[in-house]
Design a protein around this motif. Structure first.
Motif, short mmCIF file in Angstrom:
data_model
loop_
_atom_site.label_atom_id
_atom_site.label_comp_id
_atom_site.label_asym_id
_atom_site.label_seq_id
_atom_site.Cartn_x
_atom_site.Cartn_y
_atom_site.Cartn_z
N TRP A 127 0.63 -1.13 0.04
CA TRP A 127 0.06 0.11 -0.14
C TRP A 127 0.68 1.25 0.06
CZ3 TRP A 127 0.01 -2.87 4.74
CH2 TRP A 127 0.60 -2.51 5.60
N TYR A 128 0.11 2.48 -0.46
CA TYR A 128 0.65 3.70 -0.25
C TYR A 128 -0.28 4.55 0.54
CZ TYR A 128 3.88 2.60 -3.91
OH TYR A 128 5.23 2.25 -4.66
N ASN A 129 0.28 5.07 1.56
CA ASN A 129 -0.74 5.80 2.46
C ASN A 129 -0.30 7.31 2.50
OD1 ASN A 129 -2.25 6.95 4.62
ND2 ASN A 129 -2.30 5.32 5.71
N HIS A 130 -1.27 8.17 2.05
CA HIS A 130 -0.98 9.62 2.10
C HIS A 130 -2.14 10.06 3.32
CE1 HIS A 130 1.83 9.86 -1.28
NE2 HIS A 130 0.93 8.74 -1.66
N SER A 131 -1.66 10.88 4.36
CA SER A 131 -2.46 11.33 5.13
C SER A 131 -2.17 12.87 5.40
CB SER A 131 -2.39 10.56 6.56
OG SER A 131 -3.00 9.16 6.25
N LEU A 132 -3.41 13.43 5.63
CA LEU A 132 -3.37 14.85 6.15
C LEU A 132 -3.87 15.09 7.59
CD1 LEU A 132 -3.96 16.80 2.79
CD2 LEU A 132 -1.64 16.48 3.80
N PHE A 133 -3.28 15.96 8.32
CA PHE A 133 -3.99 16.19 9.65
C PHE A 133 -3.79 17.27 10.32
CE2 PHE A 133 0.17 14.11 10.80
CZ PHE A 133 0.45 15.13 11.84
N VAL A 134 -4.85 17.94 11.14
CA VAL A 134 -4.72 19.33 11.71
C VAL A 134 -5.09 18.97 13.45
CG1 VAL A 134 -6.94 19.92 11.26
CG2 VAL A 134 -5.47 21.55 11.65
N HIS A 135 -4.30 19.61 14.09
CA HIS A 135 -4.33 19.41 15.54
C HIS A 135 -4.41 20.72 16.40
CE1 HIS A 135 -2.95 17.46 19.38
NE2 HIS A 135 -4.24 17.35 19.42
N ASN A 136 -5.39 20.85 17.08
CA ASN A 136 -5.34 22.11 18.19
C ASN A 136 -5.51 21.73 19.60
OD1 ASN A 136 -5.39 25.24 18.28
ND2 ASN A 136 -7.11 24.32 19.38
N VAL A 137 -4.70 22.13 20.35
CA VAL A 137 -4.60 22.07 21.99
C VAL A 137 -4.94 23.15 22.54
CG1 VAL A 137 -3.34 21.16 23.75
CG2 VAL A 137 -3.33 19.95 21.60
N SER A 138 -5.90 23.20 23.32
CA SER A 138 -6.39 24.59 23.98
C SER A 138 -6.34 24.35 25.41
CB SER A 138 -7.72 25.06 23.60
OG SER A 138 -7.85 25.07 22.17
N ARG A 139 -5.79 25.09 26.29
CA ARG A 139 -5.70 25.18 27.94
C ARG A 139 -6.16 26.47 28.53
NH1 ARG A 139 -1.35 22.56 25.75
NH2 ARG A 139 -1.19 20.43 26.09
N TYR A 140 -6.92 26.25 29.34
CA TYR A 140 -7.71 27.34 30.01
C TYR A 140 -7.80 27.16 31.72
CZ TYR A 140 -8.85 29.25 25.32
OH TYR A 140 -8.82 29.63 24.01
N PHE A 141 -7.96 28.27 32.30
CA PHE A 141 -8.23 28.07 33.67
C PHE A 141 -7.01 27.47 34.34
CE2 PHE A 141 -12.44 27.27 31.93
CZ PHE A 141 -13.01 28.39 32.09
N ASP A 142 -5.59 28.04 34.04
CA ASP A 142 -4.48 27.73 34.71
C ASP A 142 -4.22 26.28 34.30
OD1 ASP A 142 -2.25 28.23 35.97
OD2 ASP A 142 -2.91 28.02 38.10
N ASN A 143 -4.36 25.83 33.23
CA ASN A 143 -4.09 24.57 32.46
C ASN A 143 -5.08 23.71 32.92
OD1 ASN A 143 -1.99 25.75 30.74
ND2 ASN A 143 -0.80 25.81 32.80
N ARG A 144 -5.99 23.96 33.88
CA ARG A 144 -7.01 22.84 34.47
C ARG A 144 -7.87 22.15 33.26
NH1 ARG A 144 -9.51 25.46 39.64
NH2 ARG A 144 -10.47 23.53 39.88
N LEU A 145 -8.27 23.10 32.09
CA LEU A 145 -9.07 22.69 31.23
C LEU A 145 -8.12 22.45 30.02
CD1 LEU A 145 -11.66 21.95 29.70
CD2 LEU A 145 -11.69 24.34 29.18
N GLN A 146 -8.31 21.28 29.39
CA GLN A 146 -7.30 21.13 28.26
C GLN A 146 -8.44 20.29 27.17
OE1 GLN A 146 -3.75 18.66 28.45
NE2 GLN A 146 -4.13 17.55 26.31
N VAL A 147 -8.46 20.87 25.83
CA VAL A 147 -9.29 20.52 24.97
C VAL A 147 -8.39 20.23 23.80
CG1 VAL A 147 -10.93 21.03 23.26
CG2 VAL A 147 -11.26 22.09 25.74
N ASP A 148 -8.56 18.68 23.25
CA ASP A 148 -7.62 18.55 22.02
C ASP A 148 -8.63 17.99 20.99
OD1 ASP A 148 -5.46 18.48 23.62
OD2 ASP A 148 -5.05 16.45 23.37
N ALA A 149 -8.42 18.75 19.85
CA ALA A 149 -9.41 18.70 18.68
C ALA A 149 -8.48 18.41 17.49
CB ALA A 149 -10.34 19.83 18.47
N GLY A 150 -8.69 17.27 16.69
CA GLY A 150 -8.13 17.09 15.50
C GLY A 150 -8.84 16.54 14.57
N PHE A 151 -8.32 16.30 13.20
CA PHE A 151 -9.13 15.67 12.02
C PHE A 151 -7.96 15.13 11.30
CE2 PHE A 151 -11.00 15.18 7.92
CZ PHE A 151 -12.16 14.61 8.15
#
Length: 801
Positions: free
Chosen positions: A466-490
């Motif tokens: 096989w040949y596999n070509h993959s593209l991805f985007v990823h965002n990490v957000s941290r708030y409230f003195d790093n107590r909240l972390q949100v990882d979102a990606g595709f």
């Protein structure tokens, strides 16, 4: 013949040249060579690159480097003697650490080390670790899992012993329900198992150990650390091991030689280069896997199912001298992290894995049916000829992940990435005559090979990959003195699979597939001790490209397309978890739900009355349950551990099959809808206890797996079983140039149980039944099983210098 492929060679050359360019840039980016000594302290685990420990304020959150980019670190607190690690990621993660690994048998593979994690049910072939094994996770198998070493793909769990020696392992982590968006995996339906290697030491020295144990097992290991090489900032290590052991049941011996090499270069601005390479060479004598009846006969002393130590030219397939495997693996990866101006950074992770060798088994070749000669110009053979059938394999695998990171502000970091992956699997089936006393001839020798019309006789000469070509985007957000972390990606993967049998007139087959993979994880630290998290994502498993192969139609005498051409298996998974950690104990509870579409199953199907082995889609499946882990920090030198998983599964579709109706073979369905999934025990449970006072240490662990079905019709079941292990050792004081001498004993299967631990081969139905449309469906055969090696022990003496 199979045409010679050179694409992967050019690709590897491009990878290595790109790595050198990035190395040069990383060196030029610094104002002076790195001079740090001692590395990161043991209570900090690097997940991207080195960070000065005095800069760590919130271990679970971001830390600013001198270059201004965001660096992630996590507290490396472990409980239960290293059988559990404190995690902070917004997903289920189960890890064993170096402390636990150092107490275990040095022959242990990553598979052996994770056998007491709550999500894992492990089946091993032998007590020496050379023959590998398999595992099941939440009703899925290791074929559904991404198997990684230092974050890059390696072969399946069966070959884990070839990747790295246990002395060079730092940790092994299992994420049973997810795969980080930037990981190079194509089969992550059951999550990821990632083994991480040690970091080269700053000081010159080394370690050596010697082990001897049951089944004539002997093993030697030596590692030498270079320390910091002058003022270059480069440090590395080189190790070698050799192991020899007999099979624990039946005749046959196994031998393994292994090399590991690691090197690292750190730069003042946070850039680094990290190289790891390994080479493995082994000869193994493969065991026979019994049916339920063969196992019970052996257990009650009424028969045997093993290979014979005596050669019978009328039954070469039963002789141990004509069955085995010779295998080589070379692995290399060289991750590069470059800190760029203006809050940018760049990661480049190339890898190359070569697997090659051959497996062989004895057979009686019918020279009256297939006209062949011995050698290209030899005399024609006739009758039943004792021979060896050899499968010669050449399997290069290469790829790279490139990722550009940008810290938008102190709360958000976004990454854009591209992953390329290529694998080619070339297999040739060769035949050679056996010697008069039952020894195999070299499979590539021309004089003893079977030829047809002047060319080497090869009924199968396949090339798939096989040949596999993959593209991805990823965002990490941290708030409230790093107590909240949100990882979102595709991630979107574009895969081209191909398959060809050059020994036939079958056409070249290929297929393009596009798979979308969304991911969202949210973690919230309620207070200093409590964290909750949720995770949802889509994962997939790519079908074996060999399943594209055309099928021979006996009625028309030609090759036709495979009517059971499988689609990728796709999963939607959700997790909800809670973690607790204080000075006394840590706990982790996670609930999970899987919705599986196009479940991939290896089975036998019929095309115009001809049985073929292939991969099919067995419809949909549901799996849900929970994992719970708890471990205590040392209490008077004792560290207890316990874990449990409850799993409930159901097949949501009927399985395609064929049956006999009114004297004709027709397509039908097995009534599997609503039945329990195969190899899906309701309960997995583990307890462990570690003692360590600095000198005397020990570990005791017990694992329980409840009953499992081994047929899709649920008409054959494997009963529940227990496994156990004990490790005990003592650290002696150093003397002279000998540092930290340690002696330890490892015991497995203390009760001497003779039990089945997993299915080597599943079947549709062990007994004849009636299909959904009324046809008579005959039994598809008996499942075969892995057996738990009986009582075995190993003693190990190790010293450093």
């Amino acid at each position: 013949m199979v045409p010679t492929k050179t694409q992967h060679g050019r690709f590897v050359a491009a990878i290595l040249s790109s790595t050198i360019l990035f190395c040069d840039y990383g060196y030029a980016a610094t104002h002076k060579q790195a001079s740090r000594k001692g590395g990161v302290p043991t209570n900090v685990r690097k997940t991207s690159h080195s960070v000065a420990p005095q800069r760590v304020r919130h271990p679970s959150g971001p830390v600013k480097s001198r270059a201004g980019e965001e660096i992630m670190v996590a507290v490396n607190r472990a409980g239960g003697g290293g059988m559990m690690r404190h995690e902070t990621a917004p997903r289920a993660v189960q890890t064993v650490t170096k402390r636990y690994i150092a107490m275990q048998n040095p022959t242990s593979t990553a598979l052996d080390l994770v056998k007491n994690l709550p999500s894992v049910s492990v089946s091993a072939n032998d007590s020496s670790g050379i023959l590998g094994g398999t595992m099941n996770i939440r009703s899925l198998t290791d074929s559904d899992m991404g198997i990684l070493l230092n974050g890059v793909p390696v072969a399946t769990a069966y070959y884990l012993n070839q990747n790295v020696d246990s002395e060079n392992l730092d940790h092994v982590s299992v994420t049973p329900g997810s795969a980080a968006i930037n990981l190079p995996v194509t089969t992550a339906a059951a999550g990821v198992m990632d083994a991480g290697t040690i970091t080269p030491d700053h000081k010159f020295g080394g370690t050596t150990d010697f082990s001897y144990g049951s089944n004539n097992m002997s093993r030697e290991f030596l590692r030498v650390n270079s320390g910091d090489i002058g003022n270059s900032g480069v440090r590395g290590y080189l190790s070698f091991s050799h192991e020899h052991a007999r099979n624990w049941i039946g005749p046959g011996t196994n031998e393994r030689r292994h090399l590991d090499f690691g090197a690292r270069k750190d730069f003042d601005n946070g850039s680094y280069i990290d190289l790891f390479a390994s080479w493995n060479h082994q000869f193994t004598s493969m065991p026979l896997y019994p049916t339920a009846q063969q196992f019970l006969d052996k257990k009650h002393g009424n028969g045997t199912f093993t290979y014979s130590a005596e050669y019978n030219p009328k039954m070469p397939s039963r002789y141990v001298g004509l069955v085995g495997n010779m295998w080589d693996q070379f692995f290399i990866t060289a991750p590069v992290h470059v800190v760029l101006p203006s809050r940018f950074s760049f990661d480049f992770k190339p890898y190359y894995v070569y697997n090659g060798g051959y497996s062989y088994n004895g057979s009686l070749f019918n020279a009256d049916k297939v006209a062949v000669t011995q050698g290209s110009n030899g005399a024609a053979l006739s009758g039943q000829v004792p021979a060896t059938s050899t499968y010669s394999v050449y399997r290069p695998h290469a790829g790279a992940v490139a990722q550009l990171n940008y810290q938008i502000d102190r709360h958000n970091t976004v990454s854009l990435g591209y992953w390329f992956d290529y694998q080619d699997n070339q297999v040739n089936n060769l035949y050679s005559v056996a010697t008069e006393d039952g020894r195999k001839n070299y499979p590539y020798a021309q004089g003893t090979g079977l030829f047809q019309n002047g060319s080497r006789y090869m009924p199968y000469q396949g090339d798939a990959g096989w040949y596999n070509h993959s593209l991805f985007v990823h965002n990490v957000s941290r708030y409230f003195d790093n107590r909240l972390q949100v990882d979102a990606g595709f991630k979107v993967s574009m895969i081209n699979r191909y398959s060809q049998n050059y020994a036939s007139r079958a056409p070249h087959m290929q297929e393009n597939t596009v798979v979308p993979l969304p991911q969202l994880g949210i973690g919230y630290k309620i207070d200093e001790h409590n964290q909750i998290y949720i995770n949802a994502e889509g994962d997939y498993r790519m079908p074996d490209p060999g399943s594209l192969s055309a099928v021979f139609d006996a009625q028309s005498g030609s090759y036709v397309g495979n009517p059971y051409n499988a689609k990728p298996q796709y999963l939607i998974k959700e997790e909800l978890g809670w973690r607790f950690n204080n000075s006394y104990l840590m706990a982790d509870l996670s609930f999970f739900n899987y919705s599986i579409t196009n479940r991939l199953v290896s089975t036998s199907v019929y095309v115009n009355n001809q049985a073929i082995s292939t991969t099919i889609n067995a419809g949909n499946q549901t799996a849900r349950g929970f994992d719970a882990m708890v471990a205590a920090h040392p209490i008077h030198h004792f560290s207890p551990y316990a874990s449990i998983e409850y799993l409930n599964t159901s097949m949501d579709s009927n399985l395609p099959t064929t049956g006999l109706l009114n004297g004709a073979t027709v397509s039908d369905l097995l009534p599997t809808k609503g039945r329990r999934a195969v190899m899906a025990p309701h309960v997995l449970a583990n307890i462990g206890l570690t003692y360590d006072d600095g000198k005397l240490f020990g570990n005791f662990a017990v694992h329980y797996t409840s009953a499992q079905y081994t047929t899709f019709m649920n008409d054959e079941k494997m009963p529940g079983y227990f496994t156990d292990s004990i490790a005990v050792g003592y650290r002696f004081p150093s003397f002279g140039f000998v540092k930290a001498p340690v002696f330890r004993m490892n015991f497995n299967n203390i009760t001497g149980s003779f039990v089945r631990t997993g299915a080597y081969g599943l079947t549709n139905n062990a007994h004849a039944t009636t299909g959904v449309y009324g046809s008579a469906v005959s039994a598809s055969g008996s499942p075969t099983y892995y057996l738990y090696p009986r009582f075995n022990m190993t003693g190990t003496l190790s010293v450093s210098f």
